[in-house]
Write a protein that holds these residues in place. Structure first.
Motif, PDB file in Angstrom:
ATOM      1  N   UNK A  33       0.870  -1.277   0.020  1.00 27.59           N
ATOM      2  CA  UNK A  33      -0.062  -0.113   0.143  1.00 27.59           C
ATOM      3  C   UNK A  33       0.901   1.120  -0.042  1.00 27.59           C
ATOM      4  N   UNK A  34       0.281   2.559  -0.209  1.00 24.24           N
ATOM      5  CA  UNK A  34       1.249   3.449  -0.553  1.00 24.24           C
ATOM      6  C   UNK A  34       2.044   3.715   1.103  1.00 24.24           C
ATOM      7  N   UNK A  35       1.207   3.523   1.979  1.00 30.36           N
ATOM      8  CA  UNK A  35       2.030   3.773   3.362  1.00 30.36           C
ATOM      9  C   UNK A  35       2.982   2.705   3.796  1.00 30.36           C
ATOM     10  N   UNK A  36       3.205   1.609   2.649  1.00 28.05           N
ATOM     11  CA  UNK A  36       4.351   0.903   2.762  1.00 28.05           C
ATOM     12  C   UNK A  36       5.594   1.602   2.484  1.00 28.05           C
ATOM     13  N   UNK A  37       5.417   2.793   1.790  1.00 29.86           N
ATOM     14  CA  UNK A  37       6.394   3.642   1.310  1.00 29.86           C
ATOM     15  C   UNK A  37       7.038   4.576   2.533  1.00 29.86           C
ATOM     16  N   UNK A  38       8.249   4.687   2.641  1.00 33.13           N
ATOM     17  CA  UNK A  38       8.773   5.785   3.565  1.00 33.13           C
ATOM     18  C   UNK A  38       8.447   6.967   3.228  1.00 33.13           C
ATOM     19  N   UNK A  39       8.592   7.109   1.891  1.00 28.96           N
ATOM     20  CA  UNK A  39       8.292   8.719   1.312  1.00 28.96           C
ATOM     21  C   UNK A  39       8.573   8.643  -0.295  1.00 28.96           C
ATOM     22  N   UNK A  40       8.086   9.747  -0.908  1.00 29.90           N
ATOM     23  CA  UNK A  40       7.983   9.928  -2.514  1.00 29.90           C
ATOM     24  C   UNK A  40       8.843  11.314  -2.452  1.00 29.90           C
ATOM     25  N   UNK A  67       0.573  22.703  -6.069  1.00 24.98           N
ATOM     26  CA  UNK A  67      -0.645  22.186  -5.782  1.00 24.98           C
ATOM     27  C   UNK A  67      -0.602  21.021  -5.237  1.00 24.98           C
ATOM     28  N   UNK A  68       0.228  19.766  -5.499  1.00 25.22           N
ATOM     29  CA  UNK A  68       0.454  18.533  -4.900  1.00 25.22           C
ATOM     30  C   UNK A  68       0.909  18.819  -3.393  1.00 25.22           C
ATOM     31  N   UNK A  69       1.781  19.602  -2.944  1.00 24.03           N
ATOM     32  CA  UNK A  69       2.229  19.918  -1.831  1.00 24.03           C
ATOM     33  C   UNK A  69       1.164  20.539  -0.905  1.00 24.03           C
ATOM     34  N   UNK A  70       0.442  21.320  -1.519  1.00 23.40           N
ATOM     35  CA  UNK A  70      -0.762  22.276  -0.704  1.00 23.40           C
ATOM     36  C   UNK A  70      -1.875  21.111  -0.405  1.00 23.40           C
ATOM     37  N   UNK A  71      -2.088  20.250  -1.474  1.00 26.67           N
ATOM     38  CA  UNK A  71      -3.107  19.290  -1.267  1.00 26.67           C
ATOM     39  C   UNK A  71      -2.816  18.079  -0.458  1.00 26.67           C
ATOM     40  N   UNK A  72      -1.601  17.563  -0.138  1.00 26.69           N
ATOM     41  CA  UNK A  72      -1.108  16.885   0.632  1.00 26.69           C
ATOM     42  C   UNK A  72      -1.146  17.364   2.129  1.00 26.69           C
ATOM     43  N   UNK A  73      -0.611  18.525   2.269  1.00 26.19           N
ATOM     44  CA  UNK A  73      -0.735  19.347   3.540  1.00 26.19           C
ATOM     45  C   UNK A  73      -2.240  19.488   4.023  1.00 26.19           C
ATOM     46  N   UNK A  74      -3.094  19.898   3.067  1.00 19.47           N
ATOM     47  CA  UNK A  74      -4.500  20.228   3.520  1.00 19.47           C
ATOM     48  C   UNK A  74      -5.117  18.989   4.096  1.00 19.47           C
ATOM     49  N   UNK A  75      -4.856  17.836   3.579  1.00 19.35           N
ATOM     50  CA  UNK A  75      -5.378  16.463   4.256  1.00 19.35           C
ATOM     51  C   UNK A  75      -4.828  15.832   5.425  1.00 19.35           C
ATOM     52  N   UNK A  76      -3.666  16.681   5.998  1.00 22.22           N
ATOM     53  CA  UNK A  76      -3.109  16.196   7.016  1.00 22.22           C
ATOM     54  C   UNK A  76      -1.796  15.488   6.941  1.00 22.22           C
ATOM     55  N   UNK A  98      -5.286  11.891   2.414  1.00 21.43           N
ATOM     56  CA  UNK A  98      -4.684  11.930   3.646  1.00 21.43           C
ATOM     57  C   UNK A  98      -3.987  10.708   4.121  1.00 21.43           C
ATOM     58  N   UNK A  99      -3.891   9.525   3.196  1.00 24.08           N
ATOM     59  CA  UNK A  99      -3.606   8.418   3.663  1.00 24.08           C
ATOM     60  C   UNK A  99      -1.981   8.244   2.847  1.00 24.08           C
ATOM     61  N   UNK A 100      -1.443   9.276   2.456  1.00 27.14           N
ATOM     62  CA  UNK A 100      -0.109   9.062   1.768  1.00 27.14           C
ATOM     63  C   UNK A 100       1.036   9.071   2.593  1.00 27.14           C
ATOM     64  N   UNK A 101       2.094   8.495   2.008  1.00 25.99           N
ATOM     65  CA  UNK A 101       3.525   8.741   2.845  1.00 25.99           C
ATOM     66  C   UNK A 101       3.964  10.065   2.633  1.00 25.99           C
ATOM     67  N   UNK A 102       4.825  10.492   3.380  1.00 27.53           N
ATOM     68  CA  UNK A 102       5.451  11.886   3.105  1.00 27.53           C
ATOM     69  C   UNK A 102       5.858  12.153   1.575  1.00 27.53           C
TER      70      UNK A 102
END
Length: 302
Positions: free
Chosen positions: A162-169, A228-237, A205-209
């Motif tokens: 799953x995406x959270x398997x990843x330590x980051x992108x 936009x991607x940075x802002x969207x990730x941040x907006x979802x926590x 909101x279920x993404x890795x960093x």
């Protein structure tokens, strides 16, 4: 002379869309990969491994890197300089091929990326890597692949991950909210599936960093995509760091990996990101809850 050579590399890369002649120039004198392995026998796809020369203490963080080329060109061996630079930073670097157009269109190349990640997850330990510290990265089209692996769960789910398997992108000059026009139309198929190619559409909101690096003068892929991607990730926590390179174009992050002295913030940001987030993904496939307040949020021009 050194400054003139770096300028020439940057100009050629930008003008040619990373044509192979410029990449061959960037790789001159560098030793070949430490290992080349077929990870997808059915498709004939391979990946190259680059290990730190000093070995390092304990298992290493792992970065699976996908090159750019407009989803229609590219070869893993042309990015030897990226693999070697990441290895010098204490990372087990994996540079993976994927099917390009016309051998495959969307979503085939993202599926290939997921298979490469699954291979790294299963085999990193045998090569000195830590599967609990598995990152994906890419430049341009490769960044689009990496970002979808971190946002749309369908690709990694096919391999029990799953995406959270990843330590980051880590995304370099990536398109995450782009128009499918012109030559991209056959690559991305029917209009009904174009929204599925946009990582921005899957942030919940279920993404890795995320670490996003982009030249603010990029005319091939607008820096707006990374903002936009940075802002969207941040907006979802979630956690997203944005490094904008002032006055820089599309290939600036690659040139910075070729010669960190030209723009040291790129490699430094990657080092700090992998260090700060190396404990976020456990061997069970669940990200550990260890937020990094210093890196959380959108940071422009750090």
């Amino acid at each position: 002379m050194r400054a003139r050579l770096l300028l020439a590399l940057s100009v050629v890369l930008l003008a040619s869309g990373c044509q192979r002649s410029a990449l061959l120039w960037a790789n001159r004198g560098l030793p070949a990969a430490d290992a080349s392995i077929v990870y997808a026998p059915a498709s004939g796809l391979s990946l190259d491994l680059y290990r730190p020369r000093s070995g390092g203490a304990g298992p290493l963080p792992v970065v699976v890197f996908f090159y750019g080329g407009g989803w229609s060109s590219g070869r893993r061996e042309d990015y030897r300089f990226v693999g070697r630079r990441l290895a010098e930073a204490g990372i087990l670097a994996v540079v993976a091929d994927y099917r390009t157009w016309p051998a495959s269109g969307f979503p085939g190349f993202v599926e290939d990326g997921a298979q490469a990640v699954a291979w790294a997850r299963a085999n990193a330990a045998a090569h000195g890597g830590d599967p609990a510290r598995l990152f994906v990265a890419g430049h341009s089209a490769g960044a689009q692949i990496a970002a979808l692996l971190g946002t749309d769960p369908r690709y990694l789910h096919a391999h029990g991950l799953q995406p959270r398997t990843l330590a980051g992108v880590i995304g370099l000059s990536g398109p995450y909210d782009f128009d499918v026009t012109g030559g991209l139309v056959p690559i991305f198929g029917a209009p009904a599936q174009w929204p599925d190619a946009q990582a921005l559409n899957f942030v919940d909101g279920d993404e890795p960093p995320f670490l996003l690096l982009h030249g603010d003068a990029d005319r091939r892929v607008e820096a707006r995509d990374s903002r936009l991607l940075a802002e969207r990730v941040q907006a979802t926590g979630g956690s997203a760091s944005l490094l904008l390179l002032e006055g820089a174009g599309h290939t600036a992050p690659l040139v910075a990996l070729y010669d960190p002295a030209r723009e040291p913030r790129v490699l430094d940001a990657i080092r700090r990101f992998t260090d700060a987030n190396s404990a976020r993904a456990g061997l069970s496939g669940q990200r550990q809850a260890h937020p990094d307040p210093a890196r959380k949020g959108v940071e422009a021009g750090e």
